[in-house]
Design a protein around this motif. Structure first.
Motif, PDB file in Angstrom:
ATOM      1  N   ARG A  21       0.856  -1.190   0.000  1.00 44.36           N
ATOM      2  CA  ARG A  21       0.000   0.000   0.000  1.00 44.36           C
ATOM      3  C   ARG A  21       0.889   1.236   0.000  1.00 44.36           C
ATOM      4  NH1 ARG A  21      -2.394   0.294   5.248  1.00 44.36           N
ATOM      5  NH2 ARG A  21      -1.100  -1.446   5.920  1.00 44.36           N
ATOM      6  N   CYS A  22       0.421   2.315  -0.591  1.00 43.10           N
ATOM      7  CA  CYS A  22       1.191   3.561  -0.517  1.00 43.10           C
ATOM      8  C   CYS A  22       0.229   4.737  -0.445  1.00 43.10           C
ATOM      9  CB  CYS A  22       2.124   3.705  -1.723  1.00 43.10           C
ATOM     10  SG  CYS A  22       3.312   5.057  -1.491  1.00 43.10           S
ATOM     11  N   ASN A  23       0.607   5.755   0.338  1.00 42.70           N
ATOM     12  CA  ASN A  23      -0.229   6.946   0.445  1.00 42.70           C
ATOM     13  C   ASN A  23       0.134   7.996  -0.603  1.00 42.70           C
ATOM     14  OD1 ASN A  23       2.189   7.075   1.807  1.00 42.70           O
ATOM     15  ND2 ASN A  23       1.446   8.259   3.532  1.00 42.70           N
ATOM     16  N   VAL A  27       3.783   9.902 -10.124  1.00 44.87           N
ATOM     17  CA  VAL A  27       3.372   9.717 -11.525  1.00 44.87           C
ATOM     18  C   VAL A  27       4.235   8.714 -12.288  1.00 44.87           C
ATOM     19  CG1 VAL A  27       2.252  11.956 -11.837  1.00 44.87           C
ATOM     20  CG2 VAL A  27       4.722  11.772 -12.146  1.00 44.87           C
ATOM     21  N   TYR A  28       5.498   8.562 -11.886  1.00 48.18           N
ATOM     22  CA  TYR A  28       6.387   7.655 -12.628  1.00 48.18           C
ATOM     23  C   TYR A  28       6.352   6.227 -12.054  1.00 48.18           C
ATOM     24  CZ  TYR A  28       9.376   8.386  -8.623  1.00 48.18           C
ATOM     25  OH  TYR A  28       9.848   8.450  -7.344  1.00 48.18           O
ATOM     26  N   CYS A  29       5.565   6.040 -10.986  1.00 51.22           N
ATOM     27  CA  CYS A  29       5.556   4.743 -10.306  1.00 51.22           C
ATOM     28  C   CYS A  29       4.181   4.085 -10.399  1.00 51.22           C
ATOM     29  CB  CYS A  29       5.950   4.955  -8.849  1.00 51.22           C
ATOM     30  SG  CYS A  29       6.113   3.455  -7.868  1.00 51.22           S
ATOM     31  N   THR A  64      10.993  -1.617   3.442  1.00 52.36           N
ATOM     32  CA  THR A  64      10.497  -0.766   2.377  1.00 52.36           C
ATOM     33  C   THR A  64       9.061  -1.167   2.046  1.00 52.36           C
ATOM     34  OG1 THR A  64      10.960   0.021   0.133  1.00 52.36           O
ATOM     35  CG2 THR A  64      11.633  -2.233   0.615  1.00 52.36           C
ATOM     36  N   GLY A  65       8.552  -0.679   0.905  1.00 49.51           N
ATOM     37  CA  GLY A  65       7.185  -1.009   0.537  1.00 49.51           C
ATOM     38  C   GLY A  65       6.956  -0.704  -0.937  1.00 49.51           C
ATOM     39  N   GLY A  66       5.791  -0.362  -1.338  1.00 52.00           N
ATOM     40  CA  GLY A  66       4.742   0.376  -0.676  1.00 52.00           C
ATOM     41  C   GLY A  66       5.330   1.428   0.269  1.00 52.00           C
ATOM     42  N   GLU A  67       4.507   1.880   1.157  1.00 49.59           N
ATOM     43  CA  GLU A  67       5.003   2.836   2.144  1.00 49.59           C
ATOM     44  C   GLU A  67       5.051   2.144   3.509  1.00 49.59           C
ATOM     45  OE1 GLU A  67       6.663   5.499   2.413  1.00 49.59           O
ATOM     46  OE2 GLU A  67       6.419   5.399   4.554  1.00 49.59           O
ATOM     47  N   PRO A  68       6.252   1.822   3.980  1.00 51.86           N
ATOM     48  CA  PRO A  68       6.365   1.002   5.195  1.00 51.86           C
ATOM     49  C   PRO A  68       5.775   1.662   6.438  1.00 51.86           C
ATOM     50  CG  PRO A  68       8.527   1.818   4.496  1.00 51.86           C
ATOM     51  CD  PRO A  68       7.577   2.122   3.394  1.00 51.86           C
ATOM     52  N   LEU A  69       5.743   3.005   6.473  1.00 52.90           N
ATOM     53  CA  LEU A  69       5.235   3.654   7.687  1.00 52.90           C
ATOM     54  C   LEU A  69       3.718   3.564   7.801  1.00 52.90           C
ATOM     55  CD1 LEU A  69       7.566   6.775   8.092  1.00 52.90           C
ATOM     56  CD2 LEU A  69       7.818   4.453   8.986  1.00 52.90           C
ATOM     57  N   MET A 122      12.332  11.904  -2.405  1.00 52.75           N
ATOM     58  CA  MET A 122      11.795  13.224  -2.770  1.00 52.75           C
ATOM     59  C   MET A 122      12.200  13.482  -4.215  1.00 52.75           C
ATOM     60  SD  MET A 122      13.030  15.542   0.469  1.00 52.75           S
ATOM     61  CE  MET A 122      12.066  17.013   0.090  1.00 52.75           C
ATOM     62  N   ASP A 123      11.246  13.851  -5.046  1.00 51.75           N
ATOM     63  CA  ASP A 123      11.595  14.039  -6.449  1.00 51.75           C
ATOM     64  C   ASP A 123      11.524  15.496  -6.873  1.00 51.75           C
ATOM     65  OD1 ASP A 123      11.927  11.207  -6.809  1.00 51.75           O
ATOM     66  OD2 ASP A 123       9.757  11.082  -6.591  1.00 51.75           O
ATOM     67  N   ALA A 124      11.305  16.380  -5.907  1.00 54.19           N
ATOM     68  CA  ALA A 124      11.346  17.826  -6.172  1.00 54.19           C
ATOM     69  C   ALA A 124      11.580  18.510  -4.839  1.00 54.19           C
ATOM     70  CB  ALA A 124      10.024  18.302  -6.775  1.00 54.19           C
ATOM     71  N   CYS A 162      16.175  10.550  -5.228  1.00 55.98           N
ATOM     72  CA  CYS A 162      15.443  11.346  -6.215  1.00 55.98           C
ATOM     73  C   CYS A 162      15.514  10.667  -7.577  1.00 55.98           C
ATOM     74  CB  CYS A 162      16.083  12.735  -6.290  1.00 55.98           C
ATOM     75  SG  CYS A 162      15.499  13.673  -7.702  1.00 55.98           S
ATOM     76  N   VAL A 163      14.352  10.421  -8.165  1.00 56.90           N
ATOM     77  CA  VAL A 163      14.301   9.863  -9.518  1.00 56.90           C
ATOM     78  C   VAL A 163      14.008  11.018 -10.478  1.00 56.90           C
ATOM     79  CG1 VAL A 163      13.073   8.264 -11.055  1.00 56.90           C
ATOM     80  CG2 VAL A 163      13.467   7.631  -8.672  1.00 56.90           C
ATOM     81  N   LEU A 164      14.855  11.160 -11.488  1.00 62.48           N
ATOM     82  CA  LEU A 164      14.683  12.259 -12.447  1.00 62.48           C
ATOM     83  C   LEU A 164      14.069  11.748 -13.739  1.00 62.48           C
ATOM     84  CD1 LEU A 164      18.169  13.966 -12.014  1.00 62.48           C
ATOM     85  CD2 LEU A 164      15.983  14.852 -11.170  1.00 62.48           C
ATOM     86  N   ILE A 190      18.599   8.554  -8.650  1.00 63.40           N
ATOM     87  CA  ILE A 190      18.489   7.173  -9.161  1.00 63.40           C
ATOM     88  C   ILE A 190      17.979   7.229 -10.592  1.00 63.40           C
ATOM     89  CG2 ILE A 190      17.448   4.909  -8.789  1.00 63.40           C
ATOM     90  CD1 ILE A 190      16.786   5.719  -5.982  1.00 63.40           C
ATOM     91  N   GLU A 191      18.666   6.575 -11.483  1.00 66.49           N
ATOM     92  CA  GLU A 191      18.167   6.531 -12.863  1.00 66.49           C
ATOM     93  C   GLU A 191      16.846   5.759 -12.907  1.00 66.49           C
ATOM     94  OE1 GLU A 191      22.368   6.752 -15.351  1.00 66.49           O
ATOM     95  OE2 GLU A 191      21.336   4.839 -15.176  1.00 66.49           O
ATOM     96  N   PHE A 192      15.933   6.304 -13.688  1.00 64.84           N
ATOM     97  CA  PHE A 192      14.594   5.726 -13.829  1.00 64.84           C
ATOM     98  C   PHE A 192      14.686   4.357 -14.537  1.00 64.84           C
ATOM     99  CE2 PHE A 192      10.418   6.139 -16.364  1.00 64.84           C
ATOM    100  CZ  PHE A 192       9.659   5.637 -15.319  1.00 64.84           C
ATOM    101  N   MET A 193      14.076   3.341 -13.934  1.00 64.37           N
ATOM    102  CA  MET A 193      14.119   1.988 -14.513  1.00 64.37           C
ATOM    103  C   MET A 193      12.722   1.576 -14.992  1.00 64.37           C
ATOM    104  SD  MET A 193      16.437   0.040 -11.666  1.00 64.37           S
ATOM    105  CE  MET A 193      15.822   0.864 -10.213  1.00 64.37           C
ATOM    106  N   PRO A 194      12.645   0.644 -15.930  1.00 61.67           N
ATOM    107  CA  PRO A 194      11.326   0.220 -16.433  1.00 61.67           C
ATOM    108  C   PRO A 194      10.612  -0.698 -15.427  1.00 61.67           C
ATOM    109  CG  PRO A 194      13.089  -0.933 -17.596  1.00 61.67           C
ATOM    110  CD  PRO A 194      13.759   0.032 -16.669  1.00 61.67           C
ATOM    111  N   LEU A 195      10.115  -0.100 -14.357  1.00 60.59           N
ATOM    112  CA  LEU A 195       9.451  -0.865 -13.293  1.00 60.59           C
ATOM    113  C   LEU A 195       8.161  -0.199 -12.857  1.00 60.59           C
ATOM    114  CD1 LEU A 195      12.579  -1.665 -11.097  1.00 60.59           C
ATOM    115  CD2 LEU A 195      11.071  -3.372 -12.112  1.00 60.59           C
ATOM    116  N   GLU A 196       7.604   0.635 -13.729  1.00 62.61           N
ATOM    117  CA  GLU A 196       6.441   1.425 -13.366  1.00 62.61           C
ATOM    118  C   GLU A 196       5.153   0.726 -13.790  1.00 62.61           C
ATOM    119  OE1 GLU A 196       8.340   1.591 -15.835  1.00 62.61           O
ATOM    120  OE2 GLU A 196       7.430   2.478 -17.589  1.00 62.61           O
ATOM    121  N   GLU A 197       4.047   1.099 -13.152  1.00 62.82           N
ATOM    122  CA  GLU A 197       2.769   0.462 -13.476  1.00 62.82           C
ATOM    123  C   GLU A 197       2.279   0.834 -14.882  1.00 62.82           C
ATOM    124  OE1 GLU A 197       0.679  -0.100  -9.094  1.00 62.82           O
ATOM    125  OE2 GLU A 197       0.119   1.635 -10.290  1.00 62.82           O
TER     126      GLU A 197
END
Ligand code: SAM
Length: 329
Positions: A21-23, A27-29, A64-69, A122-124, A162-164, A190-197
């Motif tokens: 789960r993630c809160n 957009v890239y994930c 990690t997760g999802g959002e582990p917290l 954080m991406d921005a 940060c993913v750019l 971190i370089e963006f990898m092809p792992l997005e939905e």
């Protein structure tokens, strides 16, 4: 017994996803519509897996997760993990990757429970752009408070991931350099990898290590810091000695030959590579009453067959069987 794969790599780094789960809906994930897809296990099940794996030479555990917290009971879980001992009698290093939204309140209790390090994504570094990326309003202030609370709690150095994405947030590079210096955190791109939905990845969208170094150097000169063989990040300090950045470049400078990681997903599957096209059902064995010896045998066999490398960008690339949020980043 130690975990080693058929390519001679020693495995000592474990990532456990405790929820998918993630809160945030970055957009890239995420697509923005899909939610959690897999089960969560009781903490005692992850703890048993971790105990067996620490007995097999794991020295570092990252939650990690999802959002582990989002998982209630995470502080107690960290405190249980902190009681495990490696073969040479040491506490395993315990780290956390989080979006930081719920971190401010819990940073000190986590540190007191035995957490050693935290990485905040954080991406921005401006509130408006941050909201556009995460698709959650007003998150920036909470995350910044989480970063500061972590430093105050002594979870030092706090790392920022940060993913750019080209054309979307690459104009944040220099701002992140300033942020690293002002907030005394280590920013890692971190370089963006092809792992997005959403399957939006193309080679052109990846902002590469060379480009990041070149842009940042226009702001202030960088000096490369010598890095450990198994370290995934290339590290740089600003030439005046204030601030450090790192770049994790799995796409332009793959480091599979030094990979020391395995992963457990929130539903208890063992994965030997982010890009695995199948996973291995450790939890099902546990559910059927397997002894520790049987689980050990299973883990050793699975790890032996760890993939040699990923095939990002090659013709015939087969996407991983799960996307990042459902694996555990
Ligand atoms: N929710 C936590 C967080 O935000 O850090 C942990 C999970 S998140 C999937 C872990 C990390 O993976 C984040 O830093 C995120 O930016 C990164 N990530 C997600 N998708 C990625 C992709 N396709 N390529 C590279 N990194 C990605």
């Amino acid at each position: 017994m130690k975990l080693t794969d058929n390519f001679g790599r020693s495995i000592h780094d474990l990532r456990i996803s405790i929820t998918d789960r993630c809160n945030y809906r970055c957009v890239y994930c995420r697509t923005g519509t899909n939610g959690a897809a897999y089960a969560e296990l009781p903490f005692e099940d992850y703890l048993r897996m971790a105990r067996i794996l620490v007995g097999l030479g794991i020295t570092k555990i990252r939650l990690t997760g999802g959002e582990p917290l989002l998982r209630k009971g995470i502080v107690e879980f960290v405190s249980d993990l902190a009681k495990l001992r490696t073969a040479d009698g040491k506490k395993p290093e315990i780290a956390l990757t989080t979006n930081g939204h719920l971190l401010a309140e819990i940073a000190q209790p986590l540190k007191d429970a035995g957490l050693d390090r935290v990485t905040v994504s954080m991406d921005a570094v401006d509130p408006e752009r941050f909201a556009r990326i995460t698709r959650v309003p007003n998150g920036y202030e909470s995350v910044l408070a989480g970063v500061r609370a972590s430093r105050q709690a002594g979870l030092d150095p706090v790392k920022i991931n940060c993913v750019l994405l080209r054309g979307f947030n690459e104009d944040q590079i220099v701002n992140f350099g300033k942020f690293a210096r002002e907030e005394r955190v280590v920013v890692r791109f971190i370089e963006f990898m092809p792992l997005e939905e959403d399957r939006v990845w193309t080679p052109e969208i990846v902002v590469t290590l060379d480009e990041i170094v070149s842009r940042m150097s226009e702001y202030l000169p960088l000096e490369e810091i010598a890095h450990e063989h198994s370290e995934t990040a290339r590290r740089y300090r600003f030439s005046d000695g204030v601030g450090e950045i790192g770049i994790i470049a799995p796409v332009s400078h793959p480091f599979c030959g030094h990979c020391s990681r395995i992963r457990i997903t929130s539903d208890g599957k063992l994965r030997t590579c982010l890009f695995s096209v199948w996973d291995h059902d450790l939890h099902e064995l546990m559910r059927r009453g397997a002894t520790d010896e049987k689980l050990t045998e299973f883990i050793v066999k699975v790890v032996e067959k760890k993939e040699e490398r990923h095939h990002i960008g090659e013709p015939g690339f087969v996407p991983a069987s799960r996307t990042m949020v459902h694996i555990g980043g």
